[in-house]
Design a protein around this motif. Structure first.
Motif, PDB file in Angstrom:
ATOM      1  N   ASP A  82       0.820  -1.220   0.000  1.00 19.56           N
ATOM      2  CA  ASP A  82       0.000   0.000   0.000  1.00 19.56           C
ATOM      3  C   ASP A  82       0.853   1.269   0.000  1.00 19.56           C
ATOM      4  OD1 ASP A  82      -2.749  -1.203   0.345  1.00 19.56           O
ATOM      5  OD2 ASP A  82      -1.729  -2.061   2.075  1.00 19.56           O
ATOM      6  N   LEU A  83       2.045   1.197   0.599  1.00 22.26           N
ATOM      7  CA  LEU A  83       2.914   2.367   0.681  1.00 22.26           C
ATOM      8  C   LEU A  83       4.362   1.926   0.752  1.00 22.26           C
ATOM      9  CD1 LEU A  83       3.382   5.453   1.149  1.00 22.26           C
ATOM     10  CD2 LEU A  83       3.178   4.986   3.600  1.00 22.26           C
TER      11      LEU A  83
ATOM     12  N   ARG B  27       1.872   3.797  -4.663  1.00 15.18           N
ATOM     13  CA  ARG B  27       2.067   4.903  -3.712  1.00 15.18           C
ATOM     14  C   ARG B  27       3.461   4.814  -3.104  1.00 15.18           C
ATOM     15  NH1 ARG B  27      -1.920   8.190  -1.976  1.00 15.18           N
ATOM     16  NH2 ARG B  27      -1.467   8.354   0.241  1.00 15.18           N
TER      17      ARG B  27
ATOM     18  N   ILE C  36       2.571   7.244   9.536  1.00 16.84           N
ATOM     19  CA  ILE C  36       1.836   6.902   8.309  1.00 16.84           C
ATOM     20  C   ILE C  36       0.915   8.060   7.912  1.00 16.84           C
ATOM     21  CG2 ILE C  36       0.143   5.340   7.270  1.00 16.84           C
ATOM     22  CD1 ILE C  36       2.924   4.091   7.550  1.00 16.84           C
ATOM     23  N   ASP C  37       0.263   8.674   8.897  1.00 14.38           N
ATOM     24  CA  ASP C  37      -0.593   9.836   8.612  1.00 14.38           C
ATOM     25  C   ASP C  37       0.216  10.952   7.941  1.00 14.38           C
ATOM     26  OD1 ASP C  37      -2.741   8.579   9.773  1.00 14.38           O
ATOM     27  OD2 ASP C  37      -2.605   9.658  11.686  1.00 14.38           O
TER      28      ASP C  37
ATOM     29  N   GLU D 193       1.322   9.991   4.296  1.00 13.18           N
ATOM     30  CA  GLU D 193       0.202  10.048   3.354  1.00 13.18           C
ATOM     31  C   GLU D 193      -0.235  11.491   3.092  1.00 13.18           C
ATOM     32  OE1 GLU D 193      -2.633   6.795   4.651  1.00 13.18           O
ATOM     33  OE2 GLU D 193      -1.725   6.015   2.805  1.00 13.18           O
TER      34      GLU D 193
ATOM     35  N   ASP E 178      -0.443  13.207  -0.572  1.00 15.13           N
ATOM     36  CA  ASP E 178      -1.739  13.721  -1.034  1.00 15.13           C
ATOM     37  C   ASP E 178      -1.817  15.247  -1.059  1.00 15.13           C
ATOM     38  OD1 ASP E 178      -2.649  11.117  -1.336  1.00 15.13           O
ATOM     39  OD2 ASP E 178      -3.440  11.016   0.702  1.00 15.13           O
TER      40      ASP E 178
END
Length: 420
Positions: free
Chosen positions: A64-65, A88, A305-306, A309, A313
């Motif tokens: 996912d990342l 990503r 992680i927040d 991301e 974004d």
């Protein structure tokens, strides 16, 4: 979610430890990783420069990342490869990673956008460089243009030393192609401070400050290394310094990259010199510092992680970056002889004493698993980090903790943060 971290050092171990704290993460892979990382992630035998293999692995495992820890793959364009594959990934694209990849580029950028830095000239001819040095003021600094494992900077006290430095970088090619072009820079005096930041292309959020010790021996003697220890925060990074840098350096650097059609997403590391004329940029890096990450990340309160991301974004402005009101000190345990020559393969004893020890971390840099035992596998072997309410307490805790670990030819500086 599944996360892949690319790299194999203490920085990547620190990143993996932070990633493992996130409740969003179910599985961590690390390519290629090391023995310490292998205790919290699944290590994958893929090199950091094997871009196609990394992309294929990320697709196969439905990652996912992906987080790129190292400078070489960033400068080489690994982020572009992942994005082209629709994956990503956290880190700057190749055209932005040049901020670290070329000293010539970064110095010219600072000059163009009036970002405070030392006076300098660029040279791609050793003869022209030596001619310039004939009348230049000493001491002076020579920098290889390209990546040189943090060691491509020569501080020359005399003209003869400077001439020899040009020969080392440009003719003897000590750092290979990195020395094809060099930057000759005025020598600045003052305290050095490292400031890491998260960037989403337009917004920048500053992390807590740190300070690295580059020289191999006590008293800042000996050869330049990748870093022998670090502490955070820096007492020299005052509110006045912070205010100046926010006004003239941090946002200005992000805006300059955007203006050059090289929007930067990822980590910008600001190496600052606090001169009599105010803070100036010594260098930029395009990733977490090593070992700075080992004292900064353990003090960060946010779910990493927040933050990753939000950067990807373009929503970093929504993040309130928070750090603990304490201090951390990291002492690097190296192989005696580093950074020139050293033996490897010695068993490391005492690591189990850190299990469940709150406020203490052992970040593996040069280790591997050999027949069930963790052994030394590099010049910088481990980074022992400890927290404390004050820098003095954190320093005492870190040095006390180094006594718990033993291996043949263990070496460390005894003065990390001593001046505090």
């Amino acid at each position: 979610m599944k996360v892949l971290v690319v790299g194999s050092g203490g920085r990547e171990h620190a990143i993996c430890v932070s990633v493992a704290k996130s409740p969003k993460v179910d599985k961590i892979y690390c390519a290629p990783g090391n023995a310490g990382i292998g205790q919290i992630a699944e290590c994958v035998d893929i090199g950091a420069m094997e871009f196609d293999k990394l992309v294929d692995f990320a697709k196969e495992k439905e990652i996912d990342l992906t987080v790129i820890g190292m400078d070489d793959p960033l400068v080489g364009g690994v982020v572009d490869k992942f994005e082209e594959a629709g994956l990503r990934v956290f880190g700057p694209r190749k055209n932005a990673a040049i901020l670290e990849g070329s000293k010539e580029f970064s110095k010219d950028l600072m000059k163009k956008y009036n970002i405070p830095t030392a006076g300098y000239e660029n040279f791609d001819s050793p003869e022209e460089a030596m001619k310039y040095l004939e009348t230049a003021k000493m001491p002076i600094v020579l920098k290889a243009d390209g990546l040189a494992l943090g060691k491509g900077v020569l501080i020359c006290q005399t003209r003869e030393e400077a001439m020899e430095g040009v020969k080392t970088l440009m003719l003897d090619k000590k750092f290979g192609e990195a020395g094809n072009t060099i930057v000759i820079e005025e020598f600045m005096t003052g305290k050095e401070v490292s400031v890491l930041s998260f960037v989403d292309g337009k917004t920048i959020k500053i992390m807590t400050s740190a300070q690295d010790h580059k020289r191999a021996k006590d008293g800042d003697q000996g050869l330049n290394t990748g870093g022998m220890g670090t502490f955070s925060p820096s007492p020299f990074y005052t509110d006045d310094v912070d205010e100046f840098c926010k006004k003239y350096i941090y946002q200005a650097s992000v805006d300059a990259m955007a203006a050059e059609s090289r929007p930067f997403t990822g980590i910008i590391f600001f190496g600052l010199m606090l001169t009599e004329d105010g803070p100036k940029v010594l260098e930029y890096n395009a990733r977490f510092g090593d070992p700075e990450a080992q004292v900064v990340l353990p003090r960060m309160k946010n779910d990493i992680i927040d933050v990753f991301e939000a950067c990807i974004d373009g929503k970093l402005d929504e993040i309130d970056l928070e750090f603990e009101d304490n201090a951390a000190v990291c002492v690097v345990l190296a192989s005696d002889g580093y950074p020139v020559s050293y033996e490897k393969g010695f068993e490391i004893k005492g690591l189990e004493q850190f299990d469940g020890k709150d406020g203490y971390y052992v970040f593996h840099a040069g280790t591997k698993l050999d027949d069930g035992k963790i052994v030394t596998n590099g010049g910088r072997v481990l980074g022992v980090t400890a927290k404390g309410d004050t820098l003095k307490e954190a320093r005492a805790n870190a040095y006390e903790a180094t006594k718990l670990i033993d291996f043949d030819n263990k070496y460390m500086r005894t003065d990390i943060g001593k001046e505090l």
